[in-house]
Design an enzyme around this catalytic site. Sequence first.
Site, PDB file in Angstrom:
ATOM      1  CG  ASP A 150      -2.177   0.883   0.929  1.00  0.00           C
ATOM      2  OD1 ASP A 150      -2.132   1.712   0.000  1.00  0.00           O
ATOM      3  OD2 ASP A 150      -3.185   0.759   1.649  1.00  0.00           O
TER       4      ASP A 150
HETATM    5  C1  NOJ Z   1      -3.988   3.873   0.238  1.00  0.00           C
HETATM    6  C2  NOJ Z   1      -5.184   2.989   0.404  1.00  0.00           C
HETATM    7  O1  NOJ Z   1      -5.093   2.281   1.629  1.00  0.00           O
HETATM    8  C3  NOJ Z   1      -5.376   1.998  -0.719  1.00  0.00           C
HETATM    9  O2  NOJ Z   1      -6.614   1.362  -0.568  1.00  0.00           O
HETATM   10  C4  NOJ Z   1      -5.276   2.675  -2.044  1.00  0.00           C
HETATM   11  O3  NOJ Z   1      -5.477   1.747  -3.081  1.00  0.00           O
HETATM   12  C5  NOJ Z   1      -3.903   3.317  -2.155  1.00  0.00           C
HETATM   13  N1  NOJ Z   1      -3.753   4.317  -1.098  1.00  0.00           N
HETATM   14  C6  NOJ Z   1      -3.689   3.967  -3.504  1.00  0.00           C
HETATM   15  O4  NOJ Z   1      -4.468   5.080  -3.633  1.00  0.00           O
END
Ligand code: NOJ
Length: 720
Positions: free
Chosen positions: A267
């Site tokens: 993430d």
């Molecule tokens: C953080 C989030 O937790 C995740 O769900 C998302 O896909 C990513 N950022 C990218 O935006």
Amino acid sequence: MVEQQLNEIIQKMTLNEKIGQLIQLATPFFKGASDKGEITGPMTGMGITDEISQNCGSVLGASGAREVMNIQKAHLEKNRFGIPLLMMADIVHGFKTIFPVPLAMGCSWDLDLAEKSAEIAAKEAAVSGVHVTFAPMVDIVRDPRWGRVMESTGEDPYLNSLFARAFVRGFQGTNLTDDQNRVAACVKHFAAYGAPEGGREYNTVNMSERQLRESYLPPYKAALDEGCEMVMTAFNTVDGIPATGNKKLMRDLLRDEWGFDGVMISDWGAVKELIPHGIAEDSSEAAVKALQAGVDIEMMTTCYVDNLKQLVENGTIEETLIDEAVLRILKLKQKLGLFENPYRGADEKREQEYILSEEHRKAAREAAAKSCVLLKNQSVLPLNRHQKIALIGPFAQNGDILGPWSWQGSYEEAVKMDEGIKMKIDPALLTVAKGCDIETGTENEMNMAINAASEADVIILALGESSAMSGEGGSRANICLPDIQLQLIAEVKKLKKPMAAVLFNGRPLDLHGVIDQADAVLEAWYPGTEGGAAIADLLFGDANPSGRLSMTFPYSVGQVPIYYNHFNTGRPKTSEEYVRYVTHYLDIPNEPLLPFGFGLSYTTFSYTDAMLSADTMNSEQPITLSVSITNTGNVAGEEVVQLYIRDVAGEIVRPVKELKAFKKIMLQPNETKEASFTITEEQLRYHHENLQFTSDAGTFIAFVGRNSQDVSALTFKLVN
Ligand code: NOJ
């Protein structure tokens, strides 16, 4: 291109070029990009040089055919091997045609609809140049304080698994190479992101391996069984080790046990966050831990590019580990057909044609109508079209009904509540007054609303949370409506007129001050682009509410985490009478305000003749549960018939009920249909002490009914 050719490319690539494939950067770092990309996390002090962005393997948040083609073209001009960039973005519940948030879709219990919504999202995203969506999010959610519960389909492992599969089918279709209207899916957040302590975003997750396997892992597994191409790590710890550096979770379980051979992405910033988590002293150690644990792509931090070369050179990291990760990434690029056509579906003409098309809007309207849940109705709904209506509240004319994960959706395109109502009645019959903003208000606004309401025959309150009050980073400790809105309800209530409340929110709320005041309550969640139109369909009876809660509404925040499939404890509360030494609260009930599976309709359904085909079964001989359902009201309606099972005594304590199957059935007035369910031994299995997934002979109870509380119980035995 076959795998061997990809391997040949890898052999010719320099170490830096290979490491470049393992980093993902947001759009603004690329040549040819405007600076409008999707930014969903911190972005300071990244130290991105031209060389890093030139070698980079994938882009986060680019979309729009023109922009994506510009970025890809500029990239390929300088890439020695013609390795295209992968364009990834969060297409969570629609691209520009926004569908209801996933929690709302979960309440539809309609898998075809979910698949269709993902197919439409994929089509709009693919013509806009996106190759991979960071969805579905399938985390089990039991704590409505957590802002991201709106992004999951709910609290149940079985229901979430079915939705996980439906979304993956919708996004990916059956042939990603040839079907350029589809995108690859990336299931997230692996694992157990939905269980942060205290419901506080990014907080610690602590659970036993059995609970992980029993409740939290099945939806991820279901997505992978459906062919999901990618997996994203979670921000949290799992048993003391952050998921992003968790070898047991990724290498041992995901890759070795489940055989997942696709791309694993961290993430946003999660590799570097191994430092503040406290398992890495610096970015070099973070890189080692993440890569060894199994993260192929590092999203939005630079531990890999800053350190891997040196780590290979000094022998800490085997270069083959990097080669394997690169191969997985190139294979995905190849599967998407990018080596042959790096622009893939991106097409400015078709973009105009597909995006927000009438067909897409129609599907979004149907989805929104089917996702709303009628929580209370005392003879107010459906509304009579000839009466004077006052529409009061901060959501009366508000476009903030798309939800926090709709970065491409536009408020202007959203059908607001007043617009939806005006499609149904003579606009002269409608008065609109905001009354207050979402969290603040003035006396004057409140007075204007009361005046408007006093002229009307019926009052509709449009209330809720702004989208910023949920979503990522959107945890709340108090899950009531903001005070000013509770005050607005109380003031309007003094007029003693029929009053229906429509709620827009991203979590099950504590509804005190709403459900006790309003005569009817419709939970609309964030219904998306067609929200106002769909709500009007329901308010005026052109559609009949059929949504059922896929997440429990607590009595108060003091009960959370709360979920229907809990254990019984050794001292269950079995009567209303006060007994001190049983499991209970002194000040609130144990039961939630509204249970999992709950939802009303404009008609009523009766359940009769529930029976089992036999009272014993074994692994060769399943039994059948059948029940008759009759529409006992005056209008056609859809019922969700739910089957739960309890294992009365197992080696391990089993939940008081577990959803095992359901059927949605449409019934005309006075019509009766039979619903039947086959109960197999497989459905009775669970993880034992040794983590083996088997069943125990003995007594079981099957429950069938309209929600997880209102059921008939039938007992049977499983014999060996
Ligand atoms: C953080 C989030 O937790 C995740 O769900 C998302 O896909 C990513 N950022 C990218 O935006």
